[in-house]
Design an enzyme around this catalytic site. Structure first.
Site, PDB file in Angstrom:
ATOM      1  N   LEU A  36       0.656  -0.885  -0.331  1.00  0.00           N
ATOM      2  CA  LEU A  36      -0.052  -0.261  -0.238  1.00  0.00           C
ATOM      3  C   LEU A  36       1.079   0.990   0.485  1.00  0.00           C
ATOM      4  O   LEU A  36       2.269   1.068   0.502  1.00  0.00           O
ATOM      5  CB  LEU A  36      -0.796  -0.389   0.950  1.00  0.00           C
ATOM      6  CG  LEU A  36      -1.704  -1.121   1.371  1.00  0.00           C
ATOM      7  CD1 LEU A  36      -2.754  -0.998   2.321  1.00  0.00           C
ATOM      8  CD2 LEU A  36      -2.306  -1.176  -0.197  1.00  0.00           C
ATOM      9  N   GLY A  39      -2.059   6.362  -2.578  1.00  0.00           N
ATOM     10  CA  GLY A  39      -3.033   6.201  -3.695  1.00  0.00           C
ATOM     11  C   GLY A  39      -3.557   5.979  -3.165  1.00  0.00           C
ATOM     12  O   GLY A  39      -4.692   5.377  -3.104  1.00  0.00           O
ATOM     13  N   HIS A  40      -3.091   4.381  -2.424  1.00  0.00           N
ATOM     14  CA  HIS A  40      -4.391   3.600  -1.757  1.00  0.00           C
ATOM     15  C   HIS A  40      -5.254   4.115  -0.802  1.00  0.00           C
ATOM     16  O   HIS A  40      -6.223   3.939  -0.395  1.00  0.00           O
ATOM     17  CB  HIS A  40      -3.240   1.762  -1.299  1.00  0.00           C
ATOM     18  CG  HIS A  40      -2.746   0.991  -1.941  1.00  0.00           C
ATOM     19  ND1 HIS A  40      -1.829   1.202  -2.776  1.00  0.00           N
ATOM     20  CD2 HIS A  40      -4.008   0.087  -3.469  1.00  0.00           C
ATOM     21  CE1 HIS A  40      -1.736   0.197  -3.659  1.00  0.00           C
ATOM     22  NE2 HIS A  40      -2.328  -0.310  -3.418  1.00  0.00           N
TER      23      HIS A  40
END
Ligand code: PAF
Length: 286
Positions: A36, A39-40
């Site tokens: 992760l 963006g996630h």
């Protein structure tokens, strides 16, 4: 945050979470393959704004990797991912193992035609079948009200929207598949778990990809010939240090049909390779 690895406890946990929130709670799903990054986490934060409960799935889906792709090398960091999600206030982490997702004898494939043709669909045969299949399963497993995906994988988003409509996976007339704008590094590089593969020199070169795309878009907005602009864009990407270009194309944002000139709903799509790493990016023409 509750972490679940098998289907039965998943169903019980989702029911319990929904029950605890009074039954009418909206549940958002953020499907991921882990490793992760910001963006996630942006998807997770948007999910929290849109829903009462947030589930994140982490599953490195073997069916969307080709035989010569990076399935084995794909970064796996469940412990640190889990800590990040916990800190974001995620309610449920669904982390099935391979056997929970594809048990012995598994034989079903989902194939979405049309929007999956061209671009990554051409370069990565079977990739979107693998994505559609696992996302359909994730929807059936978690049964969310909405699901969020990053716009970096724009064609993936188009495939998932088409599949959800065609297979009645979401409520009619509800915009349940939500695209979230690309999160970029300071130099414009789209955030991706695969950026971790880049050496410092490759990382510097990769940072020039988005600048080259923006320069092309600026010219496409003027009187320049589109074919000449696209040829110059490819030359600029190679001059920046990329080894090869899988595609640099204008396509309709919704149908993903190839366009030979800018207009209406055109979007610029690029996939290019540097070292062993394939990077993708896309931008609207405005
Ligand atoms: O975008 C991704 O990370 C994956 O393709 C997805 C949607 C989680 C399916 O494996």
């Amino acid at each position: 945050m509750q972490t679940v690895h098998a289907l039965n406890p998943l169903r019980q946990t989702v029911d319990a979470l929904r029950g605890r929130s009074g039954g009418g709670a909206r549940l958002a799903l953020v499907p991921t393959m882990g490793a992760l990054h910001e963006g996630h986490l942006t998807l997770v934060r948007r999910a929290k704004e849109l829903a009462d409960l947030v589930a994140v799935s982490i599953f490195v889906n073997p069916r969307q990797f080709g035989p010569n792709e990076d399935l084995d090398a794909y970064p796996r960091q469940m412990e640190s991912d889990s800590r990040l999600l916990e800190a974001e206030g995620v309610d449920l982490l669904w982390a099935p193992d391979g056997a929970a997702m594809y048990p012995e004898g598994y034989a079903t494939n989902i194939s979405v035609s049309g929007v999956s043709a061209g671009l990554c669909g051409a370069d990565r045969p079977g990739h979107f079948d693998g994505v559609a299949t696992v996302v359909c399963k994730l929807f059936n497993q978690v049964r969310p009200d909405i699901a969020l995906f990053g716009e970096k994988d724009w064609q993936q988003l188009a495939v998932i929207r088409r599949m959800a409509r065609d297979l009645d996976l979401t409520q009619p007339h509800v915009d349940a598949i939500i695209g979230v704008p690309i999160v970029r590094e300071v130099d414009g590089l789209a955030m991706s778990s695969r950026n971790a593969y880049l050496s410092p020199d490759q990382r510097r070169a990769a940072g020039q990809l988005n600048a080259a795309m923006r320069a092309a878009i600026a010219r496409l907005g003027g009187a320049d010939d589109a074919a000449a602009v696209m040829a110059d864009l490819k030359a600029a990407i190679l001059a920046a240090g990329f080894d090869s270009i899988d595609y640099a194309e204008l396509r309709d944002a919704n149908s993903i049909a190839l366009l030979d000139a800018p207009g209406g709903n055109a979007r610029l799509f690029v996939a290019a390779r540097i070292g062993g790493t394939r990077l993708i990016d896309n931008m609207a023409l405005r």
